[in-house]
Motif scaffolding. Structure first.
Motif, short mmCIF file in Angstrom:
data_model
loop_
_atom_site.label_atom_id
_atom_site.label_comp_id
_atom_site.label_asym_id
_atom_site.label_seq_id
_atom_site.Cartn_x
_atom_site.Cartn_y
_atom_site.Cartn_z
N PRO A 200 -5.26 -8.46 -1.31
CA PRO A 200 -5.34 -6.98 -2.27
C PRO A 200 -3.95 -6.47 -2.29
N CYS A 201 -3.18 -6.63 -0.97
CA CYS A 201 -2.11 -6.06 -0.69
C CYS A 201 -1.09 -7.20 -0.39
N LYS A 202 0.11 -7.35 -0.95
CA LYS A 202 1.14 -8.21 -0.50
C LYS A 202 2.41 -7.46 0.03
N THR A 213 -0.10 2.15 -2.31
CA THR A 213 -0.23 1.57 -3.23
C THR A 213 -1.17 0.48 -2.85
N CYS A 214 -1.11 0.09 -1.57
CA CYS A 214 -2.41 -0.80 -1.04
C CYS A 214 -3.57 0.06 -0.87
N ASN A 216 -4.78 2.08 -3.06
CA ASN A 216 -5.29 1.91 -4.50
C ASN A 216 -6.15 0.63 -4.97
N THR A 217 -4.88 -0.22 -4.64
CA THR A 217 -5.51 -1.62 -4.99
C THR A 217 -6.76 -2.14 -4.33
N PHE A 218 -6.72 -2.01 -2.98
CA PHE A 218 -7.61 -2.34 -2.06
C PHE A 218 -9.20 -1.65 -2.60
N ASN A 219 -8.92 -0.55 -2.80
CA ASN A 219 -10.07 0.44 -3.45
C ASN A 219 -10.77 -0.23 -4.55
N VAL A 220 -9.93 -0.83 -5.42
CA VAL A 220 -10.26 -1.32 -6.82
C VAL A 220 -10.95 -2.64 -6.42
N ALA A 221 -10.21 -3.59 -5.54
CA ALA A 221 -10.77 -4.56 -5.28
C ALA A 221 -12.26 -4.65 -4.57
#
Length: 247
Positions: A200-202, A213-214, A216-221
């Motif tokens: 989810p996070c690069k 950013t990570c 938010n991205t991880f939460n969606v995943a």
């Protein structure tokens, strides 16, 4: 005179336990609080004046035996009060010194034992309870959960702690907890029969923009993964019901 003495005794016993000792001086002693009621810094009832007659509010020596006896009683009461307060201060100081001495002896003994090879109980206890997958206080080891659903719930709970840590500026520990939970996420998603998901996070680094950013991205995943898991569970439940109806 007896009535006057009793009234003064009541005033002494009801007064605040602050005592002002007037140093011996010249005729100015009467202006240092003993006879000057306008002096707000010294309570006349508690000030032991160097000239005894000032202690009973008189500006000149008394002549009668009754007045002299009254003056002696007043001076004795003031002296007793001052002595009692000084002793209380001594007791407090003595107790403080004894407490500090005990703490110092305990610290010296602990240091001596550690120098002789004894383990630090605090450090060893913390080390024995340390889980490498738990970075933030209150977090859980999500990879150790028994089901995929409980693992995803665990990751969402940890993500709330990560968000709090990032909000307080603790980006280092927030990033380390994210690293652990992303590994858990990838492991659970891979071992549950699906293809290995992309991280989810690069290029996650310990700074505000990268961590937020990570999060938010991880939460969606995680939300998507839980939705898929719920759909799968619902489909399996439906199939079991249908099978039971055909029996």
């Amino acid at each position: 005179m007896i009535l006057k003495t009793n009234i003064f005794t009541v005033k002494i016993l009801a007064a605040v336990a602050a005592v002002v000792l007037m140093m011996p001086g010249t005729g100015r002693a009467a202006d240092n609080g003993c006879t000057d009621e306008r002096n707000s810094y010294i309570a006349p009832a508690l000030a032991l004046c160097s000239t005894h007659v000032y202690n009973i509010g008189s500006g000149q020596n008394v002549e009668s035996a009754a007045d002299k006896q009254y003056m002696r009683e007043v001076v004795a009461l003031k002296t007793t009060l001052m002595t009692q307060q000084m002793y209380k201060q001594y007791e407090y100081l003595d107790a403080t010194i004894r407490r500090l001495k005990t703490q110092l002896e305990k610290a010296i003994l602990t240091t001596s034992l550690q120098a002789a090879g004894a383990a630090d109980a605090t450090a060893s206890g913390a080390a024995s309870n340390k889980n490498s997958n738990i970075i933030l206080t209150g977090a859980d080891d999500c990879i150790a959960k028994s089901t995929k659903t409980s693992a995803l719930d665990c990751m969402q709970s940890n993500l709330m702690l990560v968000r709090t840590a990032a909000s307080s500026g603790n980006f280092g520990n927030a990033k380390r907890q994210l690293d652990k939970d992303i590994v858990a996420y990838t492991t659970w998603m891979t071992n549950s029969g699906g293809a290995a998901p992309a991280s989810p996070c690069k290029n996650l680094v310990a700074n505000r923009d990268s961590v937020n950013t990570c999060i938010n991205t991880f939460n969606v995943a995680l939300a998507n993964a839980k939705q898929e898991a719920n759909q799968t569970n619902n489909q399996m439940s439906g199939m079991r019901i249908m099978n039971m109806g055909q029996m």
